[in-house]
Write an enzyme that holds these catalytic residues in place. Structure first.
Site, PDB file in Angstrom:
ATOM      1  N   HIS A  17       5.683   3.073  -6.759  1.00 56.16           N
ATOM      2  CA  HIS A  17       6.949   3.103  -6.021  1.00 56.16           C
ATOM      3  C   HIS A  17       7.822   1.910  -6.400  1.00 56.16           C
ATOM      4  CE1 HIS A  17       9.338   3.668  -2.173  1.00 56.16           C
ATOM      5  NE2 HIS A  17       9.584   2.390  -2.435  1.00 56.16           N
ATOM      6  N   GLU A  18       7.239   0.718  -6.389  1.00 56.78           N
ATOM      7  CA  GLU A  18       8.010  -0.481  -6.707  1.00 56.78           C
ATOM      8  C   GLU A  18       8.440  -0.498  -8.171  1.00 56.78           C
ATOM      9  OE1 GLU A  18       9.180  -2.342  -4.498  1.00 56.78           O
ATOM     10  OE2 GLU A  18       8.009  -1.598  -2.807  1.00 56.78           O
ATOM     11  N   HIS A  74      11.677   1.245  -8.542  1.00 53.43           N
ATOM     12  CA  HIS A  74      12.827   0.429  -8.148  1.00 53.43           C
ATOM     13  C   HIS A  74      13.270  -0.453  -9.315  1.00 53.43           C
ATOM     14  CE1 HIS A  74      13.286   1.487  -4.004  1.00 53.43           C
ATOM     15  NE2 HIS A  74      12.087   1.082  -3.639  1.00 53.43           N
ATOM     16  N   HIS A  90      16.286   4.332  -1.112  1.00 51.30           N
ATOM     17  CA  HIS A  90      15.197   5.295  -0.941  1.00 51.30           C
ATOM     18  C   HIS A  90      15.787   6.641  -0.541  1.00 51.30           C
ATOM     19  CE1 HIS A  90      13.217   1.396  -0.277  1.00 51.30           C
ATOM     20  NE2 HIS A  90      12.105   1.984  -0.683  1.00 51.30           N
TER      21      HIS A  90
END
Length: 292
Positions: free
Chosen positions: A105-106, A109, A210
């Site tokens: 997930h990170e 980003h 998100h």
């Protein structure tokens, strides 16, 4: 530095110091060798620093956070970023599966899914989606930050948004790039869909960066861009078939079923008890929790 990580000197060019006058610049150090045949460098660190947050017990509230550090000059593509793990937050709730999920997930980003990078997004032909200032060739600056146009992110207001006391005006932001819209139309089986809502709750790093959790739950950030599967779980709180599996990745303690309601994570006044530990989820928008 790249985020919380120290960048090796061999990855850097010599430093220039101008003291406010471009005509009197001096060079410090020498150019490093760089990293050949590489598209992107992730600098990984482990530090319980301020962005990790501070919970009620004094420990971090986030397992990890990430940022990009450098973009290349021609197409604004991120080429370096940092993922920092807040090791003080690793606990019985943080299974290996969940930590791996957070890492992915990170990474997304740092690769570009961030409100700070939306102003620099380009179309399939390499043209900026947000018009550039002809003098600087950069997006416009509003309140000290680069501002995206309505081409990547479009504001929309629902004027008859139903709430418990009637209806209100509800402003949202939609990601409207063609790849996202095409995948979302297939995912929701809705040919008239305009875009996909972005999260409207949370602070910097959560809101806008998100998917709206009310609609897409825990779906990975970029799944709508890369692929579509009609086997994904839904997000209706009262439907028990939407419970997160395997349980090892349900780090926020959500429970779906007849007695579950949607609660804003991070709101004071409620907590989740699990395995003898009580904690309050945060930084994740809203979630489904069983009430008694």
């Amino acid at each position: 530095m790249c985020g919380q990580a120290t960048v090796p000197g061999s990855h850097l060019k010599a430093h220039g110091q101008c003291n406010g006058n471009i005509n009197t610049c001096t060079q410090t150090g020498t150019n490093g060798t760089g990293v050949a045949n590489t598209d992107y460098i992730f600098y990984v660190s482990a530090s319980n620093t301020s962005p990790c947050g501070t919970g009620s017990t004094g420990g971090p509230t986030s397992i990890a956070f990430a940022t990009y550090c450098q973009t290349e000059s021609s197409l604004d593509r991120p080429i370096a970023g940092n993922i920092n793990f807040c090791t003080g937050a690793f606990s019985s709730f943080s299974s290996d599966d969940y930590i791996l999920t957070v890492a992915k997930h990170e990474a997304l980003h740092a690769l570009g899914f961030s409100s700070g990078l939306f102003p620099f997004w380009r179309d399939q032909n390499g043209a900026p989606r947000t018009p550039r200032d002809p003098t600087t060739n950069l997006p416009p600056i509003v309140n000290g930050a680069y501002q995206y146009s309505t081409t990547p992110v479009m504001p929309l207001t629902y004027n008859n948004w139903a709430v418990g006391t009637g209806t209100i005006s509800h402003p949202v932001n939609l990601l409207v790039t063609p790849a996202v819209v095409a995948a979302a139309k297939a995912y929701f089986n809705c040919s008239t869909l305009t875009g996909v809502e972005l999260e409207n709750q949370g602070g910097t790093g959560t809101a806008i960066s998100h998917w709206e959790k009310r609609l897409l739950g825990g779906i990975t950030l970029l799944i709508l861009i890369f692929s579509y599967s009609n086997t994904g779980r839904g997000t209706t709180c009262t439907n028990a078939t939407n419970n997160i599996n395997p349980p090892s990745i349900n780090n926020l303690g959500e429970t779906y079923g007849p007695n579950s309601v949607c609660l804003n994570q991070g709101t004071k006044g409620w907590s989740v008890a699990s395995s003898g530990t009580t904690y309050m989820p945060s930084h994740s928008g809203a979630g489904c929790y069983q009430v008694t």
